[in-house]
Scaffold this active site. Structure first.
Site, PDB file in Angstrom:
ATOM      1  CB  SER A  75       0.435   3.739  -4.761  1.00  0.00           C
ATOM      2  OG  SER A  75      -0.836   3.439  -4.208  1.00  0.00           O
ATOM      3  CB  ALA A 121      -1.721  -6.362  -1.496  1.00  0.00           C
ATOM      4  CE1 TYR A 146      -6.393  -4.781  -7.885  1.00  0.00           C
ATOM      5  CE2 TYR A 146      -7.935  -2.964  -7.677  1.00  0.00           C
ATOM      6  CZ  TYR A 146      -7.610  -4.213  -8.164  1.00  0.00           C
ATOM      7  OH  TYR A 146      -8.519  -4.881  -8.937  1.00  0.00           O
ATOM      8  CD  GLU A 147      -3.231   3.441  -6.678  1.00  0.00           C
ATOM      9  OE1 GLU A 147      -4.162   4.030  -7.265  1.00  0.00           O
ATOM     10  OE2 GLU A 147      -3.069   3.481  -5.449  1.00  0.00           O
ATOM     11  CE1 TYR A 187     -11.298   4.973  10.844  1.00  0.00           C
ATOM     12  CE2 TYR A 187     -10.673   3.890  12.895  1.00  0.00           C
ATOM     13  CZ  TYR A 187     -10.450   4.131  11.562  1.00  0.00           C
ATOM     14  OH  TYR A 187      -9.411   3.517  10.925  1.00  0.00           O
ATOM     15  N   GLY A 211       0.831  -1.207   0.000  1.00  0.00           N
ATOM     16  CA  GLY A 211       0.000   0.000   0.000  1.00  0.00           C
ATOM     17  C   GLY A 211       0.866   1.258   0.000  1.00  0.00           C
TER      18      GLY A 211
HETATM   19  P1  NAI Z   1      -4.693   5.451   1.049  1.00  0.00           P
HETATM   20  O1  NAI Z   1      -6.005   5.230   0.418  1.00  0.00           O
HETATM   21  O2  NAI Z   1      -3.990   6.726   0.756  1.00  0.00           O
HETATM   22  O3  NAI Z   1      -3.689   4.256   0.654  1.00  0.00           O
HETATM   23  C1  NAI Z   1      -4.106   2.935   0.563  1.00  0.00           C
HETATM   24  C2  NAI Z   1      -3.103   2.097  -0.166  1.00  0.00           C
HETATM   25  O4  NAI Z   1      -3.613   0.755  -0.237  1.00  0.00           O
HETATM   26  C3  NAI Z   1      -2.853   2.528  -1.623  1.00  0.00           C
HETATM   27  O5  NAI Z   1      -1.477   2.386  -1.910  1.00  0.00           O
HETATM   28  C4  NAI Z   1      -3.644   1.506  -2.438  1.00  0.00           C
HETATM   29  O6  NAI Z   1      -3.153   1.279  -3.745  1.00  0.00           O
HETATM   30  C5  NAI Z   1      -3.455   0.279  -1.572  1.00  0.00           C
HETATM   31  N1  NAI Z   1      -4.425  -0.784  -1.833  1.00  0.00           N
HETATM   32  C6  NAI Z   1      -5.767  -0.796  -1.604  1.00  0.00           C
HETATM   33  N2  NAI Z   1      -6.285  -2.009  -1.952  1.00  0.00           N
HETATM   34  C7  NAI Z   1      -5.257  -2.760  -2.408  1.00  0.00           C
HETATM   35  C8  NAI Z   1      -5.135  -4.085  -2.904  1.00  0.00           C
HETATM   36  N3  NAI Z   1      -6.183  -4.902  -2.988  1.00  0.00           N
HETATM   37  N4  NAI Z   1      -3.914  -4.512  -3.291  1.00  0.00           N
HETATM   38  C9  NAI Z   1      -2.813  -3.703  -3.215  1.00  0.00           C
HETATM   39  N5  NAI Z   1      -2.872  -2.452  -2.722  1.00  0.00           N
HETATM   40  C10 NAI Z   1      -4.077  -1.977  -2.332  1.00  0.00           C
HETATM   41  O7  NAI Z   1      -4.932   5.222   2.601  1.00  0.00           O
HETATM   42  P2  NAI Z   1      -4.230   5.673   3.960  1.00  0.00           P
HETATM   43  O8  NAI Z   1      -5.124   6.625   4.633  1.00  0.00           O
HETATM   44  O9  NAI Z   1      -2.819   6.013   3.741  1.00  0.00           O
HETATM   45  O10 NAI Z   1      -4.341   4.328   4.797  1.00  0.00           O
HETATM   46  C11 NAI Z   1      -3.261   3.455   5.060  1.00  0.00           C
HETATM   47  C12 NAI Z   1      -3.418   2.863   6.462  1.00  0.00           C
HETATM   48  O11 NAI Z   1      -3.258   3.915   7.425  1.00  0.00           O
HETATM   49  C13 NAI Z   1      -4.803   2.244   6.713  1.00  0.00           C
HETATM   50  O12 NAI Z   1      -4.659   1.093   7.463  1.00  0.00           O
HETATM   51  C14 NAI Z   1      -5.510   3.334   7.522  1.00  0.00           C
HETATM   52  O13 NAI Z   1      -6.528   2.833   8.341  1.00  0.00           O
HETATM   53  C15 NAI Z   1      -4.318   3.837   8.358  1.00  0.00           C
HETATM   54  N6  NAI Z   1      -4.537   5.138   8.988  1.00  0.00           N
HETATM   55  C16 NAI Z   1      -4.924   6.220   8.237  1.00  0.00           C
HETATM   56  C17 NAI Z   1      -5.183   7.430   8.848  1.00  0.00           C
HETATM   57  C18 NAI Z   1      -5.644   8.614   8.040  1.00  0.00           C
HETATM   58  O14 NAI Z   1      -6.026   9.632   8.638  1.00  0.00           O
HETATM   59  N7  NAI Z   1      -5.581   8.550   6.724  1.00  0.00           N
HETATM   60  C19 NAI Z   1      -5.028   7.606  10.308  1.00  0.00           C
HETATM   61  C20 NAI Z   1      -4.516   6.441  10.974  1.00  0.00           C
HETATM   62  C21 NAI Z   1      -4.313   5.248  10.350  1.00  0.00           C
END
Ligand code: NAI
Length: 397
Positions: free
Chosen positions: A49, A111, A73-74, A234, A47
């Site tokens: 990207s 993934a 996954y993009e 949440y 993840g």
């Molecule tokens: P994001 O949406 O920016 O990134 C998600 C990533 O997961 C991307 O790289 C996407 O390509 C990848 N992805 C999704 N499905 C996929 C699949 N089937 N196969 C391969 N890659 C896949 O999200 P974000 O916010 O950076 O989230 C990342 C983690 O951080 C999550 O667990 C989220 O709960 C956690 N988090 C996020 C916070 C926030 O405020 N954004 C706060 C605290 C934790």
């Protein structure tokens, strides 16, 4: 063609390639100014990207000279559809980091699948030999159940009673009430299946079984705890159940890795930031705007990459770890400071909508929402015609 933002139900259906390049470049420029520290040599990011995964990748590339593999996954550009922001982030991360002379490799695909895990196993065997760190930073709406072949969807729902929340409608910039309904037992199970810890464990197991983890190996995933205003939607809802599962998985893996490799499985509770995933969660846009306002006012606001740099430098590889009773790294301690929470809640509950849109925090939130999709950069002329077909020649490396 010219590319202008297209938004449906708070999800951007397009992105601007040159703006995504600017987003990656800005983070790289921030990271180049960071003080280096001794960290992991070979890193796998699941993840990587966008959001926290991308910032982790950039921070470690520059602060620790880490080699990185990213699985994401993009969508690629197709016809006159410009592709997803994460697609361009991958492409431009590669071109902008060429001069680091490190190995950076991208895999675009699912993934959750066994095929992807096997592909990474063979790549690591043939190139890196062993890994020092695996970052599990997936935010996914669905996961294919390999035993049934069915897609299982995660749900953002409450547990117990429905809850009324608020959100910013990004298409028309208004505040809207939003009813978040109660989950069924199946909804909870499905959300835990998609966003809980079982896939993280499957990754570590397959890498471990193939002897690809170095002595002192670490793995980390990102949880969110939050405060009273996001609690019902949440932490007290389906996503909270999934995060609790992720945290339990970390404890189990930690017990194993510490014995076998003197390693660690860690959970960091990270602060609320602007990402593709967080913008979609009800209540988050309203909360994050007010939180930014308060944190900026008190001089404790961090950019996404500053936040992740501090995580690795101070708390994963340094000796300033803040942990709670459940052994979770509390990188979110500035957000959770009672004074910050109190002032944020006050803003959320007292401001009329037109005043809310005048806040510096709201303006910052909205700017970042557009910028993570490549829009709203002063340095980019959005009237310029973009040749998507020519850009489609650029492929992940
Ligand atoms: P994001 O949406 O920016 O990134 C998600 C990533 O997961 C991307 O790289 C996407 O390509 C990848 N992805 C999704 N499905 C996929 C699949 N089937 N196969 C391969 N890659 C896949 O999200 P974000 O916010 O950076 O989230 C990342 C983690 O951080 C999550 O667990 C989220 O709960 C956690 N988090 C996020 C916070 C926030 O405020 N954004 C706060 C605290 C934790």
């Amino acid at each position: 063609m010219q590319i202008k933002p297209s938004i449906r139900s708070n999800i951007f259906t397009n992105s601007h390639p040159f703006g995504c390049r600017q987003n990656v470049l800005n983070q790289i420029n921030e990271a180049k100014a960071f003080e280096p520290f001794k960290g992991p040599k070979n890193v796998l990011i699941i993840g990587g990207s966008s959001g926290y995964g991308l910032s982790s990748r950039i921070a470690l590339t520059y602060a620790c000279k880490s080699n990185t593999i990213n699985v994401s996954y993009e969508s690629a550009p197709k016809g006159n559809r410009p592709g997803s922001a994460g697609w361009w982030n991958n492409i431009y991360f590669q071109s902008l980091t060429k001069d680091t002379n490190l190995i950076h490799k991208d895999f675009v695909g699912d993934a959750f699948s066994l095929e992807m895990k096997q592909e990474i196993v063979s790549y690591v065997k043939n190139t890196f030999g062993k890994l020092d760190l695996v970052i599990y930073s997936l935010a996914a709406g669905a996961r294919r159940d390999e035993t049934t072949g069915e897609a299982v969807r995660s749900q953002i729902k409450t547990i117990g009673e429905d809850a009324l929340g608020k959100t910013i409608d990004l298409a028309d910039l208004t505040i809207k009430d939003l009813l978040v309904t109660q989950a069924s037992e199946q909804d909870i199970k499905d959300t835990v299946f998609v966003m809980g810890g079982s896939d993280w464990k499957a990754w570590i197991d397959i890498l471990d079984q193939n002897n690809l983890l170095n002595e002192g190996f670490k793995t980390i995933s990102y949880t969110y705890i939050g405060g009273p205003t996001t609690e019902r939607i949440y932490r007290g809802g389906t996503l909270g159940k999934a995060k609790a599962d992720l945290e339990n998985q970390a404890a189990l893996m930690n017990a194993h890795l510490s014995k076998t490799l003197k390693g660690e499985a860690l959970i960091s509770s990270s602060k609320a930031v602007v990402t593709k995933a967080s913008v979609f969660i009800p209540q988050m846009p309203h909360y994050v705007s007010c939180l930014f306002e308060v944190m900026m006012k008190h001089g404790v606001h961090e950019t996404i990459i500053e936040h992740k740099y501090r995580l690795f430098k101070d708390m994963v590889y340094g000796n300033k770890r803040i942990i709670d009773e459940k052994n979770r790294i509390r990188l979110d301690h500035l957000e959770m400071d009672p004074k910050i929470q109190e002032e944020t809640i006050h803003l959320m509950t007292s401001l009329p909508d037109d005043e809310f849109f005048k806040l510096k925090g709201t303006k910052q939130f909205l700017k970042e929402v557009f910028q993570i999709h490549g829009f709203d950069y002063d340095s980019i002329d959005y009237e310029t015609e973009i040749d998507i077909e020519a850009l489609s020649e650029l492929k992940p490396e």
